[in-house]
Design an enzyme around this catalytic site. Sequence first.
Site, PDB file in Angstrom:
ATOM      1  N   ARG A  35       0.850  -1.187   0.000  1.00  0.00           N
ATOM      2  CA  ARG A  35       0.000   0.000   0.000  1.00  0.00           C
ATOM      3  C   ARG A  35       0.886   1.237   0.000  1.00  0.00           C
ATOM      4  NH1 ARG A  35      -3.457  -2.644  -1.637  1.00  0.00           N
ATOM      5  NH2 ARG A  35      -5.555  -3.014  -0.813  1.00  0.00           N
ATOM      6  N   GLU A  73      -3.366   7.543  -4.757  1.00  0.00           N
ATOM      7  CA  GLU A  73      -3.645   7.031  -6.106  1.00  0.00           C
ATOM      8  C   GLU A  73      -4.904   7.677  -6.668  1.00  0.00           C
ATOM      9  OE1 GLU A  73      -3.742   2.768  -5.836  1.00  0.00           O
ATOM     10  OE2 GLU A  73      -1.766   2.714  -4.937  1.00  0.00           O
ATOM     11  N   HIS A 110      -0.698   0.266  -9.914  1.00  0.00           N
ATOM     12  CA  HIS A 110      -1.396  -0.652  -8.992  1.00  0.00           C
ATOM     13  C   HIS A 110      -1.961  -1.873  -9.740  1.00  0.00           C
ATOM     14  CE1 HIS A 110      -3.605  -0.775  -4.865  1.00  0.00           C
ATOM     15  NE2 HIS A 110      -3.347  -1.995  -5.304  1.00  0.00           N
TER      16      HIS A 110
HETATM   17  C1  GLV Z   1      -4.809  -4.993  -4.084  1.00  0.00           C
HETATM   18  O1  GLV Z   1      -4.254  -3.976  -3.896  1.00  0.00           O
HETATM   19  C2  GLV Z   1      -5.249  -5.872  -3.053  1.00  0.00           C
HETATM   20  O2  GLV Z   1      -5.186  -5.521  -1.862  1.00  0.00           O
HETATM   21  O3  GLV Z   1      -5.732  -6.952  -3.385  1.00  0.00           O
END
Ligand code: GLV
Length: 319
Positions: A238, A267, A285
């Site tokens: 994250r 983001e 991401h």
């Molecule tokens: C993606 O970021 C997830 O947490 O699956």
Amino acid sequence: MAKSVFISSTLPREAVGLIPGDFTLDYNNSEVPLSKAELVSRLNGKDGLICHIISTIDEEVLASAPTLKVVANVAVGYNNIDVAAARRRGVIVTNTPDVLTETTADFAWTLLMATARRVVEADHYARSGRWTAWKWDLLWGADVHGTTLGIVGFGRIGRAVARRALGFNMRVLYHDAVRADAAVERELSATATDLETLLREADFVTLHTNLTPETRHLIGERTLRLMRKSAIVVNAARGPIVDEAALARALREGWIAGAGLDVFEEEPRIHPDLLPLQNVVLAPHIASASRDTRIAMATLAVRNCVAVLEGKAPITPVA
Ligand code: GLV
């Protein structure tokens, strides 16, 4: 009364098709995040919500949806949901662990390798027309094999990353609040350390911890300055685990050598100081974004939602 489900953003057809025919479905087939007001309005009278990380399910949203029984997040991370508030209201929260572990670990390695061996720079150079002669000192990078990998967060994904390091003959250090079993440490050739030792000794630092108040800006000026000048940081967990402004300074001023980032603090905004830097590889991401895995995540989220609304136990409730 028919059960009523709201899917707040686009999902694959294979997953949407699993909503039973006798449920009422409100499907927002769009990737544009809904405003809080729209989300609240569409949740009115719904029993279940299936959402992505772009939906913030906070106390206010939960309070406005008293009929809600389940929030099924299509992600393993669930920092977009106030789980404590959901629990207080008896709303079950589910996520999508396991199905994305290997794909996400693959991508952490993709970032690690791409950063170490300067693949993005090499691609730009090869396309640019500037490659007019073989050059022996062109785009030298860093070796990966035989180096030290530091894994921060040794859950499913961290361990899958460690397993891949066996093939690169690496020394693996990990840091986690919970120590792994001796058998796991042996199998993965991984050694538990405190964070500072890991940061001082690792050639590659890869982050696989949840975002919590304790891990926010875990990687910031102080911790970046502990790392080797040759270190490369990878973040496929994250964004806010890393202080992006401090990271940009570290990369610009040479406190560390490089970074591979799939996630960002705000983001889809990327800190502008990162954008001009050659020694950072950026991705939007996509760590879990293989076709099969994204369908498996969506399918699991729908199955979680349906299970709860049919009075069964959720398959993967958050702890
Ligand atoms: C993606 O970021 C997830 O947490 O699956």
